[in-house]
Motif scaffolding. Sequence first.
Motif, PDB file in Angstrom:
ATOM      1  N   MET A 118       0.842  -1.199   0.000  1.00  0.00           N
ATOM      2  CA  MET A 118       0.000   0.000   0.000  1.00  0.00           C
ATOM      3  C   MET A 118       0.875   1.246   0.000  1.00  0.00           C
ATOM      4  SD  MET A 118      -1.442  -0.050   3.943  1.00  0.00           S
ATOM      5  CE  MET A 118      -2.550   1.315   3.661  1.00  0.00           C
ATOM      6  N   LEU A 119       0.351   2.319  -0.584  1.00  0.00           N
ATOM      7  CA  LEU A 119       1.074   3.580  -0.687  1.00  0.00           C
ATOM      8  C   LEU A 119       0.801   4.392   0.575  1.00  0.00           C
ATOM      9  CD1 LEU A 119       2.876   4.874  -2.826  1.00  0.00           C
ATOM     10  CD2 LEU A 119       0.842   5.978  -3.781  1.00  0.00           C
ATOM     11  N   VAL A 120       1.881   4.712   1.314  1.00  0.00           N
ATOM     12  CA  VAL A 120       1.739   5.362   2.617  1.00  0.00           C
ATOM     13  C   VAL A 120       2.478   6.697   2.615  1.00  0.00           C
ATOM     14  CG1 VAL A 120       2.248   5.188   5.092  1.00  0.00           C
ATOM     15  CG2 VAL A 120       1.463   3.181   3.831  1.00  0.00           C
ATOM     16  N   ASN A 121       1.840   7.722   3.143  1.00  0.00           N
ATOM     17  CA  ASN A 121       2.460   9.032   3.285  1.00  0.00           C
ATOM     18  C   ASN A 121       3.675   8.928   4.207  1.00  0.00           C
ATOM     19  OD1 ASN A 121       2.784  11.834   4.606  1.00  0.00           O
ATOM     20  ND2 ASN A 121       1.363  12.237   2.935  1.00  0.00           N
ATOM     21  N   THR A 122       4.741   9.618   3.840  1.00  0.00           N
ATOM     22  CA  THR A 122       5.976   9.519   4.624  1.00  0.00           C
ATOM     23  C   THR A 122       5.807  10.015   6.059  1.00  0.00           C
ATOM     24  OG1 THR A 122       6.702  11.640   3.698  1.00  0.00           O
ATOM     25  CG2 THR A 122       7.486   9.647   2.619  1.00  0.00           C
ATOM     26  N   GLU A 123       4.811  10.859   6.298  1.00  0.00           N
ATOM     27  CA  GLU A 123       4.557  11.331   7.662  1.00  0.00           C
ATOM     28  C   GLU A 123       3.937  10.250   8.535  1.00  0.00           C
ATOM     29  OE1 GLU A 123       5.453  14.292   8.982  1.00  0.00           O
ATOM     30  OE2 GLU A 123       6.497  14.570   7.075  1.00  0.00           O
ATOM     31  N   HIS A 124       3.472   9.168   7.921  1.00  0.00           N
ATOM     32  CA  HIS A 124       2.786   8.115   8.671  1.00  0.00           C
ATOM     33  C   HIS A 124       3.638   6.844   8.821  1.00  0.00           C
ATOM     34  CE1 HIS A 124      -1.015  10.192   6.970  1.00  0.00           C
ATOM     35  NE2 HIS A 124      -0.596  10.788   8.065  1.00  0.00           N
ATOM     36  N   LEU A 125       4.919   6.959   8.530  1.00  0.00           N
ATOM     37  CA  LEU A 125       5.808   5.806   8.689  1.00  0.00           C
ATOM     38  C   LEU A 125       6.146   5.603  10.159  1.00  0.00           C
ATOM     39  CD1 LEU A 125       8.265   6.477   5.716  1.00  0.00           C
ATOM     40  CD2 LEU A 125       6.281   4.950   5.762  1.00  0.00           C
ATOM     41  N   MET A 126       6.335   4.350  10.548  1.00  0.00           N
ATOM     42  CA  MET A 126       6.727   4.051  11.920  1.00  0.00           C
ATOM     43  C   MET A 126       7.665   2.847  11.922  1.00  0.00           C
ATOM     44  SD  MET A 126       3.315   2.250  13.548  1.00  0.00           S
ATOM     45  CE  MET A 126       4.208   1.982  15.089  1.00  0.00           C
ATOM     46  N   PRO A 127       8.539   2.764  12.917  1.00  0.00           N
ATOM     47  CA  PRO A 127       9.479   1.644  12.987  1.00  0.00           C
ATOM     48  C   PRO A 127       8.749   0.302  12.969  1.00  0.00           C
ATOM     49  CG  PRO A 127      10.075   3.333  14.571  1.00  0.00           C
ATOM     50  CD  PRO A 127       8.739   3.725  14.019  1.00  0.00           C
ATOM     51  N   GLY A 128       9.284  -0.632  12.199  1.00  0.00           N
ATOM     52  CA  GLY A 128       8.694  -1.964  12.114  1.00  0.00           C
ATOM     53  C   GLY A 128       7.896  -2.174  10.842  1.00  0.00           C
ATOM     54  N   MET A 129       7.487  -1.097  10.180  1.00  0.00           N
ATOM     55  CA  MET A 129       6.806  -1.254   8.897  1.00  0.00           C
ATOM     56  C   MET A 129       7.763  -1.855   7.883  1.00  0.00           C
ATOM     57  SD  MET A 129       4.476   2.191   8.400  1.00  0.00           S
ATOM     58  CE  MET A 129       2.957   2.426   9.312  1.00  0.00           C
ATOM     59  N   GLU A 130       7.220  -2.682   6.982  1.00  0.00           N
ATOM     60  CA  GLU A 130       8.056  -3.360   5.992  1.00  0.00           C
ATOM     61  C   GLU A 130       7.955  -2.667   4.644  1.00  0.00           C
ATOM     62  OE1 GLU A 130       8.765  -7.777   3.953  1.00  0.00           O
ATOM     63  OE2 GLU A 130       7.331  -7.520   5.608  1.00  0.00           O
ATOM     64  N   LEU A 131       9.114  -2.269   4.123  1.00  0.00           N
ATOM     65  CA  LEU A 131       9.173  -1.636   2.812  1.00  0.00           C
ATOM     66  C   LEU A 131       8.790  -2.651   1.740  1.00  0.00           C
ATOM     67  CD1 LEU A 131      10.005   1.151   1.640  1.00  0.00           C
ATOM     68  CD2 LEU A 131      12.274   0.159   1.231  1.00  0.00           C
ATOM     69  N   ASP A 132       7.875  -2.244   0.852  1.00  0.00           N
ATOM     70  CA  ASP A 132       7.391  -3.161  -0.174  1.00  0.00           C
ATOM     71  C   ASP A 132       8.105  -2.961  -1.512  1.00  0.00           C
ATOM     72  OD1 ASP A 132       5.756  -5.299  -0.887  1.00  0.00           O
ATOM     73  OD2 ASP A 132       4.195  -3.999  -1.685  1.00  0.00           O
ATOM     74  N   LYS A 133       8.605  -1.745  -1.750  1.00  0.00           N
ATOM     75  CA  LYS A 133       9.342  -1.456  -2.983  1.00  0.00           C
ATOM     76  C   LYS A 133      10.529  -0.560  -2.660  1.00  0.00           C
ATOM     77  CE  LYS A 133       5.500  -1.732  -6.303  1.00  0.00           C
ATOM     78  NZ  LYS A 133       4.754  -0.993  -7.378  1.00  0.00           N
ATOM     79  N   ASP A 134      11.616  -0.712  -3.417  1.00  0.00           N
ATOM     80  CA  ASP A 134      12.769   0.165  -3.245  1.00  0.00           C
ATOM     81  C   ASP A 134      12.365   1.610  -3.501  1.00  0.00           C
ATOM     82  OD1 ASP A 134      14.130  -2.188  -2.902  1.00  0.00           O
ATOM     83  OD2 ASP A 134      14.995  -2.218  -4.929  1.00  0.00           O
ATOM     84  N   ILE A 135      13.015   2.538  -2.793  1.00  0.00           N
ATOM     85  CA  ILE A 135      12.669   3.953  -2.898  1.00  0.00           C
ATOM     86  C   ILE A 135      13.634   4.646  -3.846  1.00  0.00           C
ATOM     87  CG2 ILE A 135      12.332   6.111  -1.636  1.00  0.00           C
ATOM     88  CD1 ILE A 135      11.782   4.453   0.868  1.00  0.00           C
ATOM     89  N   GLU A 136      13.081   5.122  -4.985  1.00  0.00           N
ATOM     90  CA  GLU A 136      13.883   5.768  -6.009  1.00  0.00           C
ATOM     91  C   GLU A 136      13.685   7.278  -5.959  1.00  0.00           C
ATOM     92  OE1 GLU A 136      14.643   5.417 -10.869  1.00  0.00           O
ATOM     93  OE2 GLU A 136      13.071   4.253  -9.867  1.00  0.00           O
ATOM     94  N   LEU A 137      14.767   8.021  -6.281  1.00  0.00           N
ATOM     95  CA  LEU A 137      14.729   9.472  -6.282  1.00  0.00           C
ATOM     96  C   LEU A 137      14.681  10.018  -7.703  1.00  0.00           C
ATOM     97  CD1 LEU A 137      17.423  10.199  -3.530  1.00  0.00           C
ATOM     98  CD2 LEU A 137      14.940  10.104  -3.258  1.00  0.00           C
ATOM     99  N   LYS A 138      14.292  11.292  -7.833  1.00  0.00           N
ATOM    100  CA  LYS A 138      14.200  11.921  -9.140  1.00  0.00           C
ATOM    101  C   LYS A 138      15.536  11.916  -9.875  1.00  0.00           C
ATOM    102  CE  LYS A 138      10.419  15.075  -7.900  1.00  0.00           C
ATOM    103  NZ  LYS A 138      10.022  16.494  -7.710  1.00  0.00           N
ATOM    104  N   ALA A 139      16.628  11.954  -9.131  1.00  0.00           N
ATOM    105  CA  ALA A 139      17.961  11.983  -9.740  1.00  0.00           C
ATOM    106  C   ALA A 139      18.316  10.676 -10.436  1.00  0.00           C
ATOM    107  CB  ALA A 139      19.003  12.309  -8.687  1.00  0.00           C
ATOM    108  N   GLY A 140      17.526   9.625 -10.202  1.00  0.00           N
ATOM    109  CA  GLY A 140      17.771   8.336 -10.837  1.00  0.00           C
ATOM    110  C   GLY A 140      18.444   7.323  -9.936  1.00  0.00           C
ATOM    111  N   SER A 141      18.850   7.747  -8.746  1.00  0.00           N
ATOM    112  CA  SER A 141      19.467   6.834  -7.784  1.00  0.00           C
ATOM    113  C   SER A 141      18.416   6.340  -6.792  1.00  0.00           C
ATOM    114  CB  SER A 141      20.595   7.553  -7.041  1.00  0.00           C
ATOM    115  OG  SER A 141      20.075   8.692  -6.360  1.00  0.00           O
TER     116      SER A 141
END
Length: 409
Positions: free
Chosen positions: A1-24
């Motif tokens: 699920m797509l979650v706002n970064t303000e609602h992240l908390m320790p223990g949540m599992e990342l479902d997809k790698d996080i890519e930046l606009k710069a390409g990295s």
Amino acid sequence: MLVNTEHLMPGMELDKDIELKAGSYLITRRDLEGGRLNDRVIESIQKFSTQIVPHTNRVFIKDDKLALGYVKKVLEEDLKRIAEGVTSGKSCPNFLAEPDIQIKVLRVMEILFSNPDIIRAMYDFKFNFSGAARPLELILEHSIRVTLLSIALGLRMGWTIIALVSVGTAALLHDMGILCTPPYPEMESLDELPQGELASFIQRHQAESARLFSERQLSMSPYHQAEISHILASHHSPDPDDTKHRSTMLFYFADLLDEMISPMPHRVRYNFTAEQLKLLGPAFSRRTGLVNLFLGLTRLYKKQDGLVWEIVLNLAGLFRMQETISGEFEEKLQKIIDWCPFDSAKAYPSLEGNSVPRTVYCSKSLDEGFFCEHLLYQKAEIQDKAGNLKQFLKCGILGPRLSKLVGQG
């Protein structure tokens, strides 16, 4: 699920790698033990949240028990705030005044907010659609108030929990389709549309809401799915002779009432048909007060038996405004006011408001040299449209007559 970064908390599992606009990549799942977030990683994600692609300020998190529980908590804050606005009478007249009704409504809301599918849909509705914040906020608040009102109305009419869950689910999701229509987020543009184009928008908005619901494939019985789909696809134009879809008719009136008396991101109101507006007048194509609304509904439906009038009766009962639908209330009130020989009698609050008139005051009682033998030396504090307060003297003859009229209701 797509979650706002303000609602992240320790223990949540990342479902997809996080890519930046710069390409990295900012963070990959391989960088995390078990893919789980910790405080340091969350701080980094929030720091670069505006650079995240394809969705700024949002990341994909596995919707496990931890994530869903936290998302539910975020949504429940909105529910609590809006419910308190109702019960306090600050955001709208209190339709949860009966303690038994209020308790049961909140229990049904708890059932709805315990459904993971509804949680995901509501979270996406609020945080994962683009557009200006204010229109979206007003649409969401309207959806939750209509949910509370629909359930309260169904409870008052003795409907089953199955029916209440269906109408409550539809109420929460009924305006999602607006976000997929061309006017959004510039909702003020609806105010300038000719009647034909406005009707096309209404049909599309209903169809889009039904489509979004169908695509989500919520886990429920085929009966529930069909019932909710019908409400979503026709909630602005139900067939009064359709006895099979009673929930659609109930929802129509709850939605109509909240739209007419509450702020929306547009001035126009479109729950009344062109034919009905010919009878009621153009004022009913804009926001109006609760008293006027019940007077209008009485003019439209008083002579009809069956479900429609039963719903109107119970709506008036929820708001404790049976006087307004007792028959000829407006005409009888006008007759009382017209008795005044000085044309100075005024009822307060006015019919444009959300409260039944309780006082008759004399608008000339502050004029120097004015005398009337029926004046009481009791003052009524009256607020004008600009918010200014003035104290006028009450009428000793017409006040009791108004009390009698209200009491008969």
